[in-house]
Design a protein around this motif. Sequence first.
Motif, PDB file in Angstrom:
ATOM      1  N   UNK A   1      13.480 -58.776  91.603  1.00  0.00           N
ATOM      2  CA  UNK A   1      14.434 -58.167  92.091  1.00  0.00           C
ATOM      3  C   UNK A   1      15.549 -58.017  91.177  1.00  0.00           C
ATOM      4  N   UNK A   2      16.223 -56.855  90.923  1.00  0.00           N
ATOM      5  CA  UNK A   2      17.013 -56.119  89.832  1.00  0.00           C
ATOM      6  C   UNK A   2      18.348 -56.041  90.657  1.00  0.00           C
ATOM      7  N   UNK A   3      19.112 -55.477  89.668  1.00  0.00           N
ATOM      8  CA  UNK A   3      20.346 -54.938  89.862  1.00  0.00           C
ATOM      9  C   UNK A   3      20.683 -53.582  89.206  1.00  0.00           C
ATOM     10  N   UNK A  36      13.790 -51.151  83.659  1.00  0.00           N
ATOM     11  CA  UNK A  36      13.782 -51.915  84.874  1.00  0.00           C
ATOM     12  C   UNK A  36      13.272 -51.451  85.923  1.00  0.00           C
ATOM     13  N   UNK A  37      13.387 -50.066  86.304  1.00  0.00           N
ATOM     14  CA  UNK A  37      13.168 -49.556  87.725  1.00  0.00           C
ATOM     15  C   UNK A  37      11.576 -49.493  87.625  1.00  0.00           C
ATOM     16  N   UNK A  38      10.802 -49.211  86.367  1.00  0.00           N
ATOM     17  CA  UNK A  38       9.578 -49.054  86.403  1.00  0.00           C
ATOM     18  C   UNK A  38       8.902 -50.339  86.586  1.00  0.00           C
ATOM     19  N   UNK A  39       9.594 -51.582  86.152  1.00  0.00           N
ATOM     20  CA  UNK A  39       9.023 -52.704  86.225  1.00  0.00           C
ATOM     21  C   UNK A  39       9.217 -53.211  87.676  1.00  0.00           C
ATOM     22  N   UNK A  40      10.474 -52.991  88.229  1.00  0.00           N
ATOM     23  CA  UNK A  40      10.495 -53.431  89.907  1.00  0.00           C
ATOM     24  C   UNK A  40       9.454 -52.631  90.563  1.00  0.00           C
ATOM     25  N   UNK A  41       9.183 -51.505  90.254  1.00  0.00           N
ATOM     26  CA  UNK A  41       8.425 -50.581  91.152  1.00  0.00           C
ATOM     27  C   UNK A  41       6.937 -51.594  91.326  1.00  0.00           C
ATOM     28  N   UNK A  42       6.523 -52.198  90.283  1.00  0.00           N
ATOM     29  CA  UNK A  42       5.243 -52.744  90.256  1.00  0.00           C
ATOM     30  C   UNK A  42       5.210 -54.108  90.324  1.00  0.00           C
ATOM     31  N   UNK A  57      18.730 -66.099  95.837  1.00  0.00           N
ATOM     32  CA  UNK A  57      18.516 -66.802  94.824  1.00  0.00           C
ATOM     33  C   UNK A  57      16.947 -67.304  94.500  1.00  0.00           C
ATOM     34  N   UNK A  58      16.425 -67.347  95.616  1.00  0.00           N
ATOM     35  CA  UNK A  58      15.121 -68.131  95.862  1.00  0.00           C
ATOM     36  C   UNK A  58      13.979 -66.956  95.185  1.00  0.00           C
ATOM     37  N   UNK A  59      14.326 -65.738  95.147  1.00  0.00           N
ATOM     38  CA  UNK A  59      13.561 -64.634  94.563  1.00  0.00           C
ATOM     39  C   UNK A  59      13.340 -64.844  93.024  1.00  0.00           C
ATOM     40  N   UNK A  60      12.373 -64.018  92.382  1.00  0.00           N
ATOM     41  CA  UNK A  60      12.418 -64.079  90.930  1.00  0.00           C
ATOM     42  C   UNK A  60      13.232 -62.672  90.492  1.00  0.00           C
ATOM     43  N   UNK A  61      13.768 -62.908  89.332  1.00  0.00           N
ATOM     44  CA  UNK A  61      14.744 -61.747  89.020  1.00  0.00           C
ATOM     45  C   UNK A  61      14.359 -61.171  87.555  1.00  0.00           C
ATOM     46  N   UNK A  62      14.712 -59.896  87.596  1.00  0.00           N
ATOM     47  CA  UNK A  62      14.760 -59.269  86.241  1.00  0.00           C
ATOM     48  C   UNK A  62      15.940 -58.754  85.808  1.00  0.00           C
TER      49      UNK A  62
END
Length: 308
Positions: free
Chosen positions: A243-245, A233-239, A193-198
């Motif tokens: 945190x994503x799902x 989302x995967x390309x955003x998470x890579x950079x 929960x403390x992380x920032x999410x996409x």
Amino acid sequence: MRVTQSNLDLNLLLALDVLIEESSVRGAAARLHLSEPAMSRTLGRIRAALGDPVLVRAGRGMVPTPGALAIHADVRELVERARALFLSTGHTDVRTALRTFTAIAYDGLPAMLLPALLARVRAEAPGVRLRFLTEGHQDDPVLREGVADLEIGVIDNQLPEVRVEHLYDERMVGVVRAGHPLLAATVTPERFAAAEHLIVSRRARMQGPVDRALRDLGLTRTVCATVGSLSSSLFVLRETDLVGLIPGQNRALAQALDLTTFPLPLPLPPLPFGMAWHPRHDADTTHRWLRTAVRELLLDRFEDPGPA
């Protein structure tokens, strides 16, 4: 549009369906194994019968008229019903079938399924072509109206005339870049929960089932952004450190992009994953072949990540 008894020709229905779908005389001719002049003459007969141009010039290409688009669903349904009628009295060899199937699925599924499915098409049904549309038609009767031949994913369609086949229960997993700080220790609900999410949301929603599960534990998370597709989302998470799902079945896609997946520390309900189609396809040999291929390929790739 009007069709009179004198100019009615049911053989033109298939040509009309293909012309609207291809938006091209050349493309329709290739699909129906006709010459372009023959296809042009057929289009002329259709225009005369309907009293509508059907296709009009737009730049270097052609586009269907509003009238053609308005009747396309009815035309497609008539073609499919006629096909089903003939198939119900005989057997079609899928090796010689000439068909284009349209499927609706979330955008991560073709990346996982399509290479193996295309290989199977080439080996078993080389005349079949596949079109994948992204989700976003939940409120539209796309299967009934013939816009799509098959829906694959979490089936929300509850129309009584739609066949639904459950394949397995899917679970979401977390996904982050390699070396993400979240992975330095056990991923607890508090650290998650403390992380920032996409969030992936076609409707730009900033909350979902994860937020409800966190609230039940007295926790909230910060959603920094939403995107409309899983692949984006995967390309955003890579950079980033967001945190994503993703569905568990897409872990191989994430790993190919050097992303790391992890089980969610939340009791999220499983997602019933399956297929849906209209009953008019029940007796369609080639459609049954497609359903079998999709079913076998998905079940072969399914790996339950375990309870959250």
